[in-house]
Design a protein around this motif. Structure first.
Motif, PDB file in Angstrom:
ATOM      1  N   THR A 119       0.855  -1.206   0.000  1.00  0.00           N
ATOM      2  CA  THR A 119       0.000   0.000   0.000  1.00  0.00           C
ATOM      3  C   THR A 119       0.883   1.246   0.000  1.00  0.00           C
ATOM      4  OG1 THR A 119      -0.205  -0.019   2.409  1.00  0.00           O
ATOM      5  CG2 THR A 119      -1.974  -1.072   1.184  1.00  0.00           C
ATOM      6  N   HIS A 179       1.191   4.045  -3.043  1.00  0.00           N
ATOM      7  CA  HIS A 179       1.040   5.481  -2.812  1.00  0.00           C
ATOM      8  C   HIS A 179       2.229   6.252  -3.394  1.00  0.00           C
ATOM      9  CE1 HIS A 179       0.156   9.292  -0.903  1.00  0.00           C
ATOM     10  NE2 HIS A 179       1.435   9.325  -0.569  1.00  0.00           N
ATOM     11  N   LEU A 208      -7.022  -1.221   2.684  1.00  0.00           N
ATOM     12  CA  LEU A 208      -7.579   0.108   2.461  1.00  0.00           C
ATOM     13  C   LEU A 208      -6.475   1.135   2.648  1.00  0.00           C
ATOM     14  CD1 LEU A 208     -10.956   0.034   4.449  1.00  0.00           C
ATOM     15  CD2 LEU A 208     -10.584  -0.496   2.046  1.00  0.00           C
ATOM     16  N   ASN A 262      -6.153   5.159   2.957  1.00  0.00           N
ATOM     17  CA  ASN A 262      -6.955   6.372   3.153  1.00  0.00           C
ATOM     18  C   ASN A 262      -8.413   6.144   2.749  1.00  0.00           C
ATOM     19  OD1 ASN A 262      -4.700   7.607   4.133  1.00  0.00           O
ATOM     20  ND2 ASN A 262      -4.164   8.607   2.218  1.00  0.00           N
ATOM     21  N   GLY A 263      -8.941   5.004   3.186  1.00  0.00           N
ATOM     22  CA  GLY A 263     -10.351   4.704   2.993  1.00  0.00           C
ATOM     23  C   GLY A 263     -10.703   4.064   1.662  1.00  0.00           C
ATOM     24  N   GLN A 264      -9.729   3.950   0.771  1.00  0.00           N
ATOM     25  CA  GLN A 264     -10.013   3.404  -0.564  1.00  0.00           C
ATOM     26  C   GLN A 264      -9.484   1.972  -0.664  1.00  0.00           C
ATOM     27  OE1 GLN A 264      -8.242   5.689  -3.715  1.00  0.00           O
ATOM     28  NE2 GLN A 264      -9.558   4.700  -5.217  1.00  0.00           N
ATOM     29  N   ASP A 265     -10.305   1.067  -1.210  1.00  0.00           N
ATOM     30  CA  ASP A 265      -9.879  -0.328  -1.351  1.00  0.00           C
ATOM     31  C   ASP A 265      -8.867  -0.446  -2.490  1.00  0.00           C
ATOM     32  OD1 ASP A 265      -9.705  -3.101  -2.013  1.00  0.00           O
ATOM     33  OD2 ASP A 265     -11.528  -3.424  -0.852  1.00  0.00           O
ATOM     34  N   VAL A 266      -7.641  -0.875  -2.145  1.00  0.00           N
ATOM     35  CA  VAL A 266      -6.561  -0.951  -3.145  1.00  0.00           C
ATOM     36  C   VAL A 266      -6.059  -2.394  -3.320  1.00  0.00           C
ATOM     37  CG1 VAL A 266      -5.777   1.440  -2.823  1.00  0.00           C
ATOM     38  CG2 VAL A 266      -4.852  -0.363  -1.361  1.00  0.00           C
ATOM     39  N   GLU A 268      -5.121  -3.227  -6.957  1.00  0.00           N
ATOM     40  CA  GLU A 268      -4.104  -2.317  -7.512  1.00  0.00           C
ATOM     41  C   GLU A 268      -2.687  -2.584  -6.993  1.00  0.00           C
ATOM     42  OE1 GLU A 268      -4.486   2.394  -8.324  1.00  0.00           O
ATOM     43  OE2 GLU A 268      -5.796   1.523  -6.814  1.00  0.00           O
TER      44      GLU A 268
END
Ligand code: DC
Length: 224
Positions: free
Chosen positions: A40, A44, A79, A81-85, A88
């Motif tokens: 993650t 980023h 997750l 920052n709240g987004q499911d990654v 990705e």
């Protein structure tokens, strides 16, 4: 009954996650894929255009990151920052960025407590590079899972094709060799077998054989 902690470390493509996941299901433990947690941050950094070799710039990004892990139908989801990654983070570019940023000591410290906390209240199988050496040095069972570079490249190729991002053998082999070198030569928590870990080489074993050996080790070592 006390929680059992099983640490599985090893190089990329050795089959850690598929095996650990199957073993966790068989034992009723939680499976924690720590590579996904590191990924993650790699994702980023890739997306934000920061040079992963610029240590200070990478460190400056950390306070803005909220990394959470949860389970859906027994599958670990990430997750950022709240987004499911979850999907990705598997992109090949992210693998390279992750390998680079995970060599930064401040990145490892940033994630250390989160990993330990996950093993505090439940029985876990946790896989990564430094679980038996740094994250859970008192784990009841430690396994160092490996396979030849060629076998790992072939397995990775199949996995990438399954995920819809196929690559040729030479590329995958090169990528694995580069990551192996970086993961084993970094100063911060390099990939190495813990003195009390059991070596499991799966080069000549298929999935079921590897799982059987793994569960046998857990039975003998874990007093389950
Ligand atoms: O297991 P993986 O391929 O998803 O891991 C991605 C990268 O993260 C890998 O290059 C090494 C790093 N990593 C790490 O440094 N420590 C861990 N515990 C797990 C992964």
């Amino acid at each position: 009954m006390n929680n059992i902690r099983i640490a599985i470390d090893g190089p990329s493509g050795a089959g850690k996650s598929t095996l650990a996941q199957a073993a966790a299901a068989a034992l009723g433990y939680i499976y924690v894929d720590t590579g996904a947690i590191y990924r993650t941050i790699g994702l980023h950094i890739w997306k934000s255009g920061v040079d992963p070799a610029d240590t200070e710039a990478v460190i400056a990004e950390l306070p803005g990151l909220r990394i959470e892990l949860h389970y859906e139908d027994g599958q670990q989801r990430m997750l950022l920052n709240g987004q499911d990654v979850t999907e990705e983070i598997r992109l090949p570019e992210v693998s390279q960025y992750t390998s680079a940023v995970s060599a930064i000591p401040a990145v490892r410290t940033f994630l250390l407590e989160m990993q330990r906390e996950l093993a505090r209240t439940q029985s876990v199988i946790m896989d990564g590079r430094d679980i038996g050496t740094v994250v859970l040095p008192d784990a009841e069972v430690k396994i160092f899972l490996t396979a030849s570079t060629q076998a790992r490249a072939e397995r990775r190729m199949l996995e990438l094709a399954r995920r819809g991002t196929p690559q040729d053998y030479e590329n995958v082999l090169k990528e694995i060799e580069e990551r192996d070198w970086r993961d084993t030569h970094r100063d911060a928590a390099p990939l190495q077998q813990a003195a009390d870990a059991i070596l499991l080489d799966t080069t000549a074993l298929d999935f079921q054989e590897s799982l059987d050996v793994l569960l046998k080790i857990v039975q003998e070592r874990g007093r389950t």
